[in-house]
Design a protein around this motif. Structure first.
Motif, mmCIF file in Angstrom:
data_model
loop_
_atom_site.group_PDB
_atom_site.id
_atom_site.type_symbol
_atom_site.label_atom_id
_atom_site.label_comp_id
_atom_site.label_asym_id
_atom_site.label_seq_id
_atom_site.Cartn_x
_atom_site.Cartn_y
_atom_site.Cartn_z
ATOM 1 N N ALA A 116 24.564 24.173 30.597
ATOM 2 C CA ALA A 116 24.270 24.227 32.031
ATOM 3 C C ALA A 116 25.367 23.543 32.844
ATOM 4 O O ALA A 116 26.114 22.701 32.339
ATOM 5 C CB ALA A 116 22.925 23.549 32.306
ATOM 6 N N ILE A 117 25.463 23.921 34.094
ATOM 7 C CA ILE A 117 26.384 23.380 35.098
ATOM 8 C C ILE A 117 27.833 23.745 34.784
ATOM 9 O O ILE A 117 28.530 24.348 35.610
ATOM 10 C CB ILE A 117 26.242 21.856 35.278
ATOM 11 C CG1 ILE A 117 24.803 21.507 35.710
ATOM 12 C CG2 ILE A 117 27.243 21.340 36.310
ATOM 13 C CD1 ILE A 117 24.550 20.020 35.884
ATOM 14 N N ILE A 118 28.325 23.398 33.595
ATOM 15 C CA ILE A 118 29.709 23.729 33.235
ATOM 16 C C ILE A 118 29.873 25.240 33.148
ATOM 17 O O ILE A 118 30.855 25.805 33.662
ATOM 18 C CB ILE A 118 30.098 23.064 31.900
ATOM 19 C CG1 ILE A 118 30.037 21.546 32.023
ATOM 20 C CG2 ILE A 118 31.501 23.496 31.474
ATOM 21 C CD1 ILE A 118 30.328 20.815 30.739
ATOM 22 N N ILE A 119 28.941 25.907 32.481
ATOM 23 C CA ILE A 119 28.869 27.365 32.514
ATOM 24 C C ILE A 119 27.790 27.676 33.542
ATOM 25 O O ILE A 119 26.600 27.633 33.247
ATOM 26 C CB ILE A 119 28.524 27.943 31.133
ATOM 27 C CG1 ILE A 119 29.618 27.572 30.130
ATOM 28 C CG2 ILE A 119 28.367 29.461 31.205
ATOM 29 C CD1 ILE A 119 29.370 28.051 28.719
ATOM 30 N N PRO A 120 28.187 27.953 34.791
ATOM 31 C CA PRO A 120 27.260 27.884 35.939
ATOM 32 C C PRO A 120 26.338 29.087 36.117
ATOM 33 O O PRO A 120 26.466 29.867 37.061
ATOM 34 C CB PRO A 120 28.227 27.744 37.127
ATOM 35 C CG PRO A 120 29.438 28.499 36.690
ATOM 36 C CD PRO A 120 29.558 28.270 35.209
ATOM 37 N N CYS A 121 25.356 29.205 35.232
ATOM 38 C CA CYS A 121 24.379 30.287 35.363
ATOM 39 C C CYS A 121 23.534 30.124 36.620
ATOM 40 O O CYS A 121 22.886 31.076 37.063
ATOM 41 C CB CYS A 121 23.495 30.376 34.116
ATOM 42 S SG CYS A 121 22.699 28.834 33.642
ATOM 43 N N HIS A 122 23.557 28.930 37.230
ATOM 44 C CA HIS A 122 22.795 28.718 38.471
ATOM 45 C C HIS A 122 23.398 29.491 39.642
ATOM 46 O O HIS A 122 22.743 29.642 40.674
ATOM 47 C CB HIS A 122 22.736 27.226 38.803
ATOM 48 C CG HIS A 122 24.071 26.583 39.036
ATOM 49 N ND1 HIS A 122 24.844 26.086 38.012
ATOM 50 C CD2 HIS A 122 24.775 26.371 40.185
ATOM 51 C CE1 HIS A 122 25.959 25.588 38.513
ATOM 52 N NE2 HIS A 122 25.948 25.747 39.826
ATOM 53 N N ARG A 123 24.624 29.999 39.489
ATOM 54 C CA ARG A 123 25.268 30.739 40.577
ATOM 55 C C ARG A 123 24.886 32.225 40.591
ATOM 56 O O ARG A 123 25.391 32.978 41.407
ATOM 57 C CB ARG A 123 26.784 30.593 40.484
ATOM 58 C CG ARG A 123 27.269 29.174 40.734
ATOM 59 C CD ARG A 123 28.765 29.012 40.591
ATOM 60 N NE ARG A 123 29.113 27.590 40.553
ATOM 61 C CZ ARG A 123 30.259 27.118 40.082
ATOM 62 N NH1 ARG A 123 31.180 27.944 39.621
ATOM 63 N NH2 ARG A 123 30.492 25.814 40.083
ATOM 64 N N VAL A 124 24.009 32.627 39.683
ATOM 65 C CA VAL A 124 23.547 34.020 39.664
ATOM 66 C C VAL A 124 22.148 34.075 40.256
ATOM 67 O O VAL A 124 21.252 33.325 39.847
ATOM 68 C CB VAL A 124 23.550 34.586 38.231
ATOM 69 C CG1 VAL A 124 23.106 36.047 38.245
ATOM 70 C CG2 VAL A 124 24.948 34.470 37.624
ATOM 71 N N ILE A 125 21.947 34.969 41.226
ATOM 72 C CA ILE A 125 20.685 35.057 41.946
ATOM 73 C C ILE A 125 20.145 36.484 41.898
ATOM 74 O O ILE A 125 20.824 37.402 41.423
ATOM 75 C CB ILE A 125 20.858 34.610 43.414
ATOM 76 C CG1 ILE A 125 21.858 35.545 44.129
ATOM 77 C CG2 ILE A 125 21.334 33.160 43.479
ATOM 78 C CD1 ILE A 125 22.033 35.256 45.599
ATOM 79 N N GLY A 126 18.930 36.664 42.404
ATOM 80 C CA GLY A 126 18.332 37.995 42.443
ATOM 81 C C GLY A 126 18.997 38.876 43.490
ATOM 82 O O GLY A 126 19.656 38.389 44.419
ATOM 83 N N SER A 127 18.816 40.181 43.381
ATOM 84 C CA SER A 127 19.432 41.134 44.305
ATOM 85 C C SER A 127 18.972 40.940 45.740
ATOM 86 O O SER A 127 19.683 41.262 46.690
ATOM 87 C CB SER A 127 19.126 42.572 43.858
ATOM 88 O OG SER A 127 19.704 42.830 42.596
ATOM 89 N N ASN A 128 17.764 40.381 45.915
ATOM 90 C CA ASN A 128 17.237 40.145 47.263
ATOM 91 C C ASN A 128 17.584 38.753 47.794
ATOM 92 O O ASN A 128 17.091 38.334 48.842
ATOM 93 C CB ASN A 128 15.727 40.338 47.275
ATOM 94 C CG ASN A 128 15.024 39.393 46.296
ATOM 95 O OD1 ASN A 128 15.671 38.621 45.588
ATOM 96 N ND2 ASN A 128 13.710 39.460 46.262
ATOM 97 N N GLY A 129 18.439 38.049 47.040
ATOM 98 C CA GLY A 129 18.854 36.724 47.473
ATOM 99 C C GLY A 129 17.956 35.601 47.018
ATOM 100 O O GLY A 129 18.217 34.426 47.287
ATOM 101 N N GLU A 130 16.881 35.927 46.304
ATOM 102 C CA GLU A 130 15.953 34.906 45.830
ATOM 103 C C GLU A 130 16.541 34.136 44.642
ATOM 104 O O GLU A 130 17.303 34.677 43.845
ATOM 105 C CB GLU A 130 14.631 35.542 45.415
ATOM 106 C CG GLU A 130 13.780 36.027 46.585
ATOM 107 C CD GLU A 130 13.260 34.888 47.437
ATOM 108 O OE1 GLU A 130 12.799 33.885 46.864
ATOM 109 O OE2 GLU A 130 13.336 34.996 48.667
ATOM 110 N N LEU A 131 16.147 32.866 44.532
ATOM 111 C CA LEU A 131 16.542 32.060 43.382
ATOM 112 C C LEU A 131 15.562 32.339 42.246
ATOM 113 O O LEU A 131 14.386 32.029 42.345
ATOM 114 C CB LEU A 131 16.510 30.574 43.737
ATOM 115 C CG LEU A 131 17.366 30.139 44.929
ATOM 116 C CD1 LEU A 131 17.371 28.627 45.035
ATOM 117 C CD2 LEU A 131 18.774 30.674 44.817
ATOM 118 N N VAL A 132 16.060 32.930 41.195
ATOM 119 C CA VAL A 132 15.197 33.286 40.067
ATOM 120 C C VAL A 132 15.867 32.888 38.762
ATOM 121 O O VAL A 132 17.075 32.710 38.690
ATOM 122 C CB VAL A 132 14.908 34.812 40.038
ATOM 123 C CG1 VAL A 132 14.086 35.229 41.230
ATOM 124 C CG2 VAL A 132 16.217 35.614 40.002
#
Length: 347
Positions: free
Chosen positions: A310-326
C-alpha cells in the motif's frame, strides 16, 4: 465524500470502521465526542451532532470520550511498548521477563493481551522470534553457531537448536537452504502498518487492521517459500523515513526498493499504479485501457485489491467511473485521507 447526518448516525450505531477518521459524533447530554466505532451506549438521534475533525468538537465545548479515545491515533502502539521494542533492538540477547516488566510498573497481563491482539503471539514468543531472526542472519553470514547461541542468551547448544528450529523451521546447520522474511509493525498518522522485507526490498506494506491480512502473509510465504519472522531489516529505516516525509507532504515518490510477488498480469497492473502521478487519479477502466485491454476492468480491479504494498504502489489513486471512492482494503476513509494529502481534486 459527502455524508448526511442520518448516514453518520447509522454508521455509529453499526460501529462501522469504514467511517473512522471521516467524522466524530458529539453527545449533547454528556458533553463528550466519540469515534464512529465507540462501544459506549449510543444516544438518541436528537441528542447528537457531528464534526469533521476533533478540533471543531473541542471548540464547541466537547471533551474526548475515555472509552474510544478519539484524540489518539487509531490502534497506535503505546509508548511503553515502543520503549520495550527499542530495548530489544539495541540488545539482541535481552530477555524481558515478567519480573522485569513489574519493575517498570507494567502489568505482564496487559502486555500479553496487547501482543496477542496485535501480533497473534505473547510478548515472550515475540522476543524469541526477534532473537532467532538475528541469530539466523549471523549464522547465514558464517558466524559460529555456538558463539551465536551464547550471544542470544542460551547456555546450551541443544536448547538453542530446539528454539531455533521451532521459530525458523530448520536447524542452525541448515540455514543455507532456508529463507526468512522480516516483519515489523510501524506507525503512521493513519494507523499502524505491517511491513515485510526480503533481501530484494519491501514485499508487504499493509495497515494492520486490513481484512484478511493473514491471507496476505500466507500468500507471500508460499510465493517465496520462506518463513515470516519478527525482526529488523536494512530497508525498514528507509521505509519509515520516506513514509514520514510523505505524510508531511515532503515526498512525492518512494525510493525504497520493493519486491512484487504475483502473476505477470498482476505485476503489470501494479507497475502501472506507480505511474499515476501524485495528485491525480484514474478509473479502473482507464487502467485497463492503459494496459491495452479495455475489457479487463474486472481483472484490473481484482489485481488492485490484492496489492500487498500500500501507498508505495498507490492503488488508492484508482477510483470508480462515477468518481466514487471504492475498493480500498485499508478502508475508504484512509483512501480519502491519502487522496486529500496528495491534493487530488475529488470532492
Amino acid at each position: 465524500m459527502k455524508l448526511t447526518e442520518e448516514r453518520m448516525y447509522q454508521a455509529s450505531l453499526e460501529k462501522d470502521s469504514l467511517f473512522e477518521g471521516i467524522y466524530w459524533m458529539a453527545v449533547k447530554t454528556t458533553g463528550i465526542f466519540c469515534r464512529p466505532t465507540c462501544t459506549a451506549r449510543k444516544p438518541k438521534r436528537e441528542n447528537v451532532e457531528f464534526f469533521i475533525n476533533t478540533e471543531k468538537a473541542i471548540e464547541n465545548g466537547y471533551r474526548p470520550c475515555k472509552i474510544c479515545r478519539p484524540l489518539e491515533k487509531l490502534n497506535e502502539t503505546p509508548q511503553y511498548i515502543r520503549d520495550l521494542l527499542n530495548e530489544l533492538q539495541q540488545n539482541e540477547s535481552l530477555k524481558i521477563k515478567d519480573r522485569d516488566l513489574l519493575k517498570r510498573n507494567i502489568e505482564p497481563v496487559s502486555i500479553r493481551r496487547w501482543f496477542l491482539k496485535n501480533h497473534g503471539m505473547t510478548f515472550h514468543a515475540f522476543q524469541r522470534q526477534f532473537r532467532m531472526n538475528t541469530a539466523f542472519k549471523k549464522i547465514k553470514n558464517g558466524e559460529n553457531i555456538m558463539e551465536v547461541a551464547l550471544e542470544s542468551g542460551y547456555e546450551s547448544l541443544s536448547g538453542f537448536n530446539e528454539r531455533f528450529k521451532d521459530v525458523i523451521g530448520s536447524t542452525p546447520k541448515n540455514t543455507r537452504s532456508q529463507t526468512i522474511i522480516d516483519l515489523k509493525r510501524i506507525e503512521t498518522p493513519l494507523g499502524p502498518m505491517f511491513a515485510c522485507s526480503c533481501e530484494e526490498g519491501i514485499c508487504i506494506l499493509e495497515f494492520t487492521d486490513r481484512k484478511n491480512i493473514d491471507r496476505q502473509f500466507a500468500r507471500l510465504s508460499k510465493a517465496m517459500n520462506a518463513e515470516i519472522i519478527q525482526g529488523e531489516n536494512k530497508y525498514f529505516k528507509q521505509l519509515e523515513d520516506e513514509l514520514s516525509e510523505y505524510f508531511e507532504g515532503k515526498r512525492t515518490h518512494f525510493d525504497v526498493p520493493v519486491y512484487m510477488t504475483g502473476t505477470d498480469f498482476q505485476k503489470k497492473v501494479w507497475q502501472l499504479l506507480t505511474e499515476i502521478p501524485i495528485s491525480e487519479t484514474r478509473t479502473y477502466k482507464q487502467q485497463s485501457e492503459f494496459l491495452g485491454n479495455p475489457k479487463a476492468v474486472r481483472a484490473v480491479g481484482t489485481a488492485n485489491g490484492i496489492n500487498k504494498i500500500a501507498i508505495i504502489i498507490p492503488c488508492h489513486r484508482v477510483i470508480g467511473s462515477n468518481g466514487e471512492l471504492v475498493g480500498y482494503a485499508g478502508g475508504i476513509w484512509r483512501k480519502q485521507k491519502l487522496l486529500e494529502l496528495e491534493g487530488a481534486i475529488l470532492f
